[in-house]
Write a protein that holds these residues in place. Structure first.
Motif, PDB file in Angstrom:
ATOM      1  N   VAL A  29      -2.352  -3.545  12.241  1.00  0.00           N
ATOM      2  CA  VAL A  29      -1.251  -3.464  11.289  1.00  0.00           C
ATOM      3  C   VAL A  29      -0.146  -2.644  11.948  1.00  0.00           C
ATOM      4  O   VAL A  29      -0.375  -1.954  12.945  1.00  0.00           O
ATOM      5  CB  VAL A  29      -1.679  -2.823   9.950  1.00  0.00           C
ATOM      6  N   TRP A  30       1.057  -2.726  11.376  1.00  0.00           N
ATOM      7  CA  TRP A  30       2.222  -2.094  12.005  1.00  0.00           C
ATOM      8  C   TRP A  30       3.008  -1.292  10.980  1.00  0.00           C
ATOM      9  O   TRP A  30       3.305  -1.790   9.880  1.00  0.00           O
ATOM     10  CB  TRP A  30       3.131  -3.164  12.617  1.00  0.00           C
ATOM     11  N   ARG A  31       3.344  -0.068  11.345  1.00  0.00           N
ATOM     12  CA  ARG A  31       4.191   0.774  10.497  1.00  0.00           C
ATOM     13  C   ARG A  31       5.153   1.569  11.374  1.00  0.00           C
ATOM     14  O   ARG A  31       4.746   2.175  12.359  1.00  0.00           O
ATOM     15  CB  ARG A  31       3.359   1.742   9.648  1.00  0.00           C
ATOM     16  N   GLY A  32       6.407   1.598  10.979  1.00  0.00           N
ATOM     17  CA  GLY A  32       7.424   2.288  11.763  1.00  0.00           C
ATOM     18  C   GLY A  32       7.519   3.759  11.429  1.00  0.00           C
ATOM     19  O   GLY A  32       8.613   4.256  11.155  1.00  0.00           O
TER      20      GLY A  32
ATOM     21  N   ASP B 190      -0.262  -3.282   5.951  1.00  0.00           N
ATOM     22  CA  ASP B 190      -1.612  -2.988   5.503  1.00  0.00           C
ATOM     23  C   ASP B 190      -2.325  -4.325   5.386  1.00  0.00           C
ATOM     24  O   ASP B 190      -1.800  -5.360   5.796  1.00  0.00           O
ATOM     25  CB  ASP B 190      -1.606  -2.206   4.180  1.00  0.00           C
ATOM     26  N   GLN B 191      -3.547  -4.328   4.879  1.00  0.00           N
ATOM     27  CA  GLN B 191      -4.281  -5.587   4.703  1.00  0.00           C
ATOM     28  C   GLN B 191      -4.480  -5.923   3.230  1.00  0.00           C
ATOM     29  O   GLN B 191      -5.181  -6.875   2.890  1.00  0.00           O
ATOM     30  CB  GLN B 191      -5.611  -5.532   5.453  1.00  0.00           C
ATOM     31  N   THR B 192      -3.831  -5.147   2.354  1.00  0.00           N
ATOM     32  CA  THR B 192      -3.914  -5.417   0.921  1.00  0.00           C
ATOM     33  C   THR B 192      -3.089  -6.631   0.543  1.00  0.00           C
ATOM     34  O   THR B 192      -3.565  -7.542  -0.150  1.00  0.00           O
ATOM     35  CB  THR B 192      -3.434  -4.190   0.125  1.00  0.00           C
ATOM     36  N   VAL B 193      -1.837  -6.661   0.988  1.00  0.00           N
ATOM     37  CA  VAL B 193      -0.975  -7.806   0.689  1.00  0.00           C
ATOM     38  C   VAL B 193      -1.544  -9.099   1.285  1.00  0.00           C
ATOM     39  O   VAL B 193      -1.636 -10.117   0.591  1.00  0.00           O
ATOM     40  CB  VAL B 193       0.466  -7.549   1.172  1.00  0.00           C
TER      41      VAL B 193
ATOM     42  N   ASP C 237       0.797  -1.211   0.000  1.00  0.00           N
ATOM     43  CA  ASP C 237       0.000   0.000   0.000  1.00  0.00           C
ATOM     44  C   ASP C 237       0.833   1.265   0.000  1.00  0.00           C
ATOM     45  O   ASP C 237       0.329   2.354  -0.160  1.00  0.00           O
ATOM     46  CB  ASP C 237      -0.906  -0.019   1.251  1.00  0.00           C
ATOM     47  N   GLY C 238       2.135   1.175   0.208  1.00  0.00           N
ATOM     48  CA  GLY C 238       2.894   2.398   0.375  1.00  0.00           C
ATOM     49  C   GLY C 238       4.044   2.562  -0.577  1.00  0.00           C
ATOM     50  O   GLY C 238       4.857   3.461  -0.411  1.00  0.00           O
TER      51      GLY C 238
END
Length: 477
Positions: free
Chosen positions: A154-157, A126-129, A63-64
């Motif tokens: 979900v987790w993002r740094g 994300d939840q897309t993958v 997603d990014g």
């Protein structure tokens, strides 16, 4: 003399929210509300592991885009056999291993080496993958169109700030089909989101608006103008909600666009319409190629299907592009009208091929994601969450004395069978103390079993103070 015990003082970890029980109860109410609406439209629940293989993530891109590499949390044990290996002094050490200068007196003839192997797993950002991988992996068992919802962490740094966390919940819905996906589902998405957001506890007075566009309209225009660096242009157009149009125009000049082309592009991007009639009238002066015409037709259809929603609930906003290249048609963003600078709280769109990197099938889809934690924290900070007690119990059954314990337990069980949440007090103590316990936990009713033979059960309303005779088999709130 004994050594003084060391105490570690716990402290919060930035970006990882943790709620007290009363706030967690409100959060669960939100989850329950969202789940009910999702399921009322026929969406089924799935849950995927918290981790995905790095190979799967890299295959999809996620997603990014490229920035996800900087934000991704990879998984590895502290002394994992994937990255480290203990080798006896007489064994051959591979050339690419690096000696780690740690001496273990228990194993003096062994040394620890870093193997140089990369981690294989990562927390999903994300939840897309996960959805793409799940659909490909279970393709033969799924019924299409596949309508799924997913409510997970979900987790993002990224840098924690207001509304931005490193661990957070997203609530996603997607519809995926084989080869073609009816446009009906593009209109269903915003209808579902409006139903959820307009009735979430604590959101009743918030003014929100779902903004819709179709990427084919802007892409078609850029193609018709002969512009080659389309991705860079759309990236700047997508910033019109944060930047003045003159600032965006300046950036477009910087990447080589002519003044005439910039005027044409911005004139289209600034179009807003509540109905398909307004949309068509606003674009009528623009030369249209086939891609543009297709986008206008699709967006018009979606707007027509949403006319049952309140005025201003949904608007076509052609500046909405979504900076993710895998979106190919309809795109959505959702904003607070009173605070547009807060950014989108619910976004998504249509993609032409969800799982093409995992399976040799054409799987178009459309989806939308609620930034749950981002939204919940805003309402929490504004003190608009529903007021609820620490406990989910409806009733506390008191214990007058130890001889009444069996009666207390039987009374509680009768009330539970009738659908009430019931807590029993843990020990015989002063009634005043038991009432104070119910008050602190926000339990609305206190039940008094008979103190003596021949007496009646009684129930006390903790809000009004009223107390009356009651039967466990018949009483209602």
């Amino acid at each position: 003399m004994s050594e003084k015990k060391k105490i570690y003082k716990p402290k919060p970890i930035s970006g990882f929210p943790e709620w007290l029980p009363e706030t967690r109860r409100a959060e669960q109410q939100w989850f329950d509300h969202i789940r009910r609406v999702f399921e009322s439209y026929g969406f089924c629940s799935i849950e995927t592991p918290s981790v995905e293989a790095l190979d799967a993530i890299n295959a999809k891109g996620g997603d990014g885009g490229a920035d996800t590499d900087k934000e991704m949390y990879v998984l590895n044990r502290l002394l994992s056999e994937l990255s480290y290996e203990i080798i006896h002094k007489d064994e051959t050490v591979p050339e690419h291993y690096s000696l780690i200068p740690i001496r273990d007196h228990k194993f003096p003839e062994h040394k620890l080496y870093e193997t140089g192997n990369e981690p294989r797993l990562a927390l999903h950002f994300d939840q897309t993958v996960p959805l793409a991988r799940y659909t490909a992996q279970h393709f033969n068992e799924l019924v299409f169109p596949f309508k799924r919802y997913q409510m997970q962490r979900v987790w993002r740094g990224e840098r924690p700030q207001a509304g931005r966390f490193r661990e957070f919940y997203q609530c996603d819905i997607d519809v995926i089909n084989v080869d073609t996906l009816p446009l009906h589902f593009d209109a269903e998405m915003p209808a579902i989101i409006w139903e959820i957001l307009s009735s979430l506890p604590g959101m009743e007075d918030e003014k929100i608006q779902i903004q819709i566009s179709n990427r084919k309209i802007l892409i078609g225009l850029l193609e018709g103008l002969g512009i080659e660096n389309i991705t860079e242009v759309t990236r700047w157009i997508d910033k019109l909600d944060k930047m003045d149009k003159n600032a965006v125009a300046s950036e477009l000049i910087g990447i080589g666009l002519s003044d005439d082309n910039i005027d044409t592009i911005l004139s289209l991007a600034l179009i807003k319409a509540s109905t398909s009639k307004e949309l068509i009238a606003g674009i009528s002066t623009t030369n249209q190629n086939d891609t543009m015409k297709e986008g206008i037709e699709e967006l018009s259809f979606v707007l027509d299907q949403l006319q049952h929603l309140p005025d201003n609930a949904v608007v076509a906003d052609l500046s909405i592009v979504r900076g993710l290249d895998y979106y190919t048609g309809t795109v959505y963003e959702t904003r607070f009208l009173d605070d547009p600078s807060y950014g989108s709280i619910c976004s998504g769109g249509r993609y032409d091929d969800l799982a093409g990197n995992y399976i040799n099938k054409h799987l178009p889809g459309v989806g939308i994601s609620i930034g749950f934690s981002r939204l919940f924290d805003r309402i929490r900070i504004k003190n608009q969450l529903p007021v609820s007690g620490v406990s989910p119990a409806d009733i506390l059954v008191i214990l007058p004395n130890e001889e009444s314990r069996n009666l207390m337990m039987a009374t509680a069980q009768t009330l539970r069978k009738r659908g009430y949440n019931v807590e029993t007090f843990h020990g015989a103590s002063k009634i005043k103390r038991q009432l104070a316990y119910a008050q602190k936990k926000g339990i609305p009713y206190v039940w008094f079993p008979p103190f003596e033979d021949g007496q009646s059960h009684e129930v006390k309303n903790m809000e009004t103070g009223a107390q009356e005779n009651a039967s466990p088999e018949e009483w209602t709130k």
